[in-house]
Design an enzyme around this catalytic site. Structure first.
Site, mmCIF file in Angstrom:
data_model
loop_
_atom_site.group_PDB
_atom_site.id
_atom_site.type_symbol
_atom_site.label_atom_id
_atom_site.label_comp_id
_atom_site.label_asym_id
_atom_site.label_seq_id
_atom_site.Cartn_x
_atom_site.Cartn_y
_atom_site.Cartn_z
ATOM 1 N N SER A 104 -4.309 3.752 -9.639
ATOM 2 C CA SER A 104 -3.467 3.363 -8.506
ATOM 3 C C SER A 104 -2.597 2.160 -8.866
ATOM 4 C CB SER A 104 -4.341 3.105 -7.276
ATOM 5 O OG SER A 104 -3.571 3.031 -6.112
ATOM 6 N N ASP A 248 3.795 2.928 -5.649
ATOM 7 C CA ASP A 248 2.881 2.529 -6.710
ATOM 8 C C ASP A 248 2.746 3.686 -7.714
ATOM 9 O OD1 ASP A 248 1.389 4.256 -5.111
ATOM 10 O OD2 ASP A 248 -0.455 3.093 -5.265
ATOM 11 N N ASP A 250 0.660 6.056 -8.406
ATOM 12 C CA ASP A 250 0.207 7.397 -8.012
ATOM 13 C C ASP A 250 0.796 7.853 -6.683
ATOM 14 O OD1 ASP A 250 -1.411 5.516 -6.629
ATOM 15 O OD2 ASP A 250 -3.006 6.989 -6.372
ATOM 16 N N ASP A 252 0.817 6.903 -3.495
ATOM 17 C CA ASP A 252 0.190 6.952 -2.169
ATOM 18 C C ASP A 252 0.477 5.699 -1.345
ATOM 19 O OD1 ASP A 252 -1.466 5.178 -3.511
ATOM 20 O OD2 ASP A 252 -3.334 6.265 -3.106
#
Length: 460
Positions: A104, A248, A250, A252
């Site tokens: 993340s 970010d 990833d 999300d």
């Protein structure tokens, strides 16, 4: 070197010694434990995997895939993908679970295995304990040669995900196209670079790309906080853009900048999207205890009920289901919209926000100023390992027993339109102290008062 095993997965730094960092041995061990759990829990022998662009991703992905195949599990490998895309794919593939290889917002030396159940949602705390127990006891049995699994590559899911976003009833692609927005995006050289541009172009938005090459070389700290957005903010000083968009690694978490490069505020991503959703769909909202009160204000303005959950996406989702929330998420820029799926999704957030902005018809700075302004002061206090943190929190609860106190996750104390939230870290001897007020000075003052109280309790 760091390795953190938790109920939501395993994460750590690359390199170092086994059980001290995220080594190949640790990746194999945890993949074997999760694959075993999926087969037992769902009765299915299929798992979807995908990864962000960090340099260790391909190595970890190959280790995880081979381990799952060795268990007799078929692997659907989405390759470079996003967390919400993998979540979206799991139920469509009728898989028993999913693994997202991403740390993340953590820096480039980190990676992780994030674990999904067969509905494409993060596994529960109980599920996570079961996976940890399997790993701890090496309680897995591998398949014989004729029963090995197979791997198949599928790079179509980002397009499918985007198409599903375009088909959402509250996404008005025509209104967005008619607004003729010009935006600039920062995707930190990860998989936002292969998902945001096609989404925005499908919505008729003119896009200027920054750091959209998915090579995993993060140009700055990848957490989309105001202090990390200097490059895109500088680029926007020319006022050539209607909006700045940052995700970010990833995809999300979602943050915006106003037309002059000022951060919209990651806490206000959810507030603005919820305002739009609630204007079209009556209902309730949920965020975690450490998120801004502004969501409650906006929810009540629209006649809905706001509820707070413990920190953590799985807790937000559980509370959303319990209260039939129509929108929810986390104050870190995470949008969870059940009409799409129960997971934080920046692509969904972007499409809903742009629809809201198009219908609002004024600059994004005006939209931001239409919401109640609150400021959060984020602090922590380090404690020696011999201190009983739970006892400290219990003492704080008693000290402020005249105020409304919520104890579902640490201790949250309400003071009219101010609050302070104390919760212990799961990984180190510290107490995190978040305070919110209508001015940053007041929030800081409130946090310092609580820190002083804690020090007094500890010294007695």
């Amino acid at each position: 070197m760091t390795l953190i095993k938790s109920i939501s997965g395993i994460r750590g730094t690359i390199g170092g010694s086994v059980d001290q960092a995220l080594t190949p041995i640790d990746a194999v061990k945890f993949a074997a434990a999760f694959g075993t759990w999926v087969k037992e829990k769902s009765g299915k022998s299929k798992i979807v995997i995908g990864r962000d662009a960090r340099p260790s991703g391909e190595m970890i992905s190959n280790l995880v895939s081979s381990t799952l195949i060795g268990l007799g599990i078929d692997v659907i490998d989405l390759g470079l993908s996003t967390t919400p895309t993998v979540e979206f794919a799991v139920p469509l593939e009728e898989a028993g679970g999913g693994i997202i290889l991403t740390a993340s917002h953590n820096p480039v030396q980190w990676n992780a295995l994030k674990l999904l159940n067969e509905t494409g949602e993060f596994i529960s705390g109980q599920d996570g304990q079961e996976v940890l127990a399997i790993a701890e006891n090496d309680a897995y049995s591998f398949a014989e040669v004729r029963d090995l699994g197979k791997i198949s590559q599928d790079d179509t899911y980002i397009d499918k995900h985007i198409q599903s976003v375009l088909e959402l009833a509250l996404v008005d692609a025509e209104a967005i196209k008619d607004a003729r927005f010009k935006v600039i995006i920062d995707c930190v050289n990860s998989t936002g670079g292969i998902s945001l541009p096609p989404l925005l172009k499908a919505l008729g938005v003119e896009v200027e790309e920054m750091f959209c090459e998915p090579n995993g070389q993060f140009p700055h700290n990848p957490e989309p906080l105001p202090e990390h957005l200097g490059q895109i903010s500088s680029a926007m000083e020319s006022r050539k853009y209607d909006l700045g968009i940052v995700v970010d690694p990833d995809v999300d978490r979602l943050a915006f900048l106003t037309e002059d490069g000022t951060p919209f505020g990651e806490e206000y991503t959810l507030v603005a999207v919820a305002d739009y959703v609630l204007s079209q769909t009556k209902g309730n909202t949920v965020s975690n205890l450490s998120s801004t009160r502004a969501l409650r204000d906006v929810t009540e303005k629209h006649g809905g009920t706001y509820n707070a959950s413990a920190v953590g996406e799985v807790n937000v989702v559980t509370k959303m289901k319990d209260t039939n929330a129509v929108i929810g998420g986390e104050g870190n820029g995470g949008i969870i919209y059940p009409d799409s799926h129960y997971g934080r999704d920046a692509l969904v957030g972007i499409a809903l926000f742009l629809t809201h902005l198009a219908k609002y018809g004024k600059p994004v700075s005006r939209l931001r100023s239409s919401y109640p302004s609150y400021f959060i002061s984020k602090n922590k206090i380090d404690l020696s390992p011999d201190i009983d943190v739970d006892k400290v929190l219990e003492s704080m609860k008693e000290k402020y027993s005249d105020q409304p106190v919520n104890t579902i996750d640490g201790v949250k104390i309400e003071f009219d339109k101010e609050w302070v939230h104390l919760r212990k870290s799961n990984t180190e001897p510290i107490i995190r102290i978040y305070a919110e007020s209508e001015s940053l000075n007041t929030a800081d003052h409130l946090a310092n008062k609580i820190i002083s109280d804690i020090k007094e309790i500890v010294s007695n």
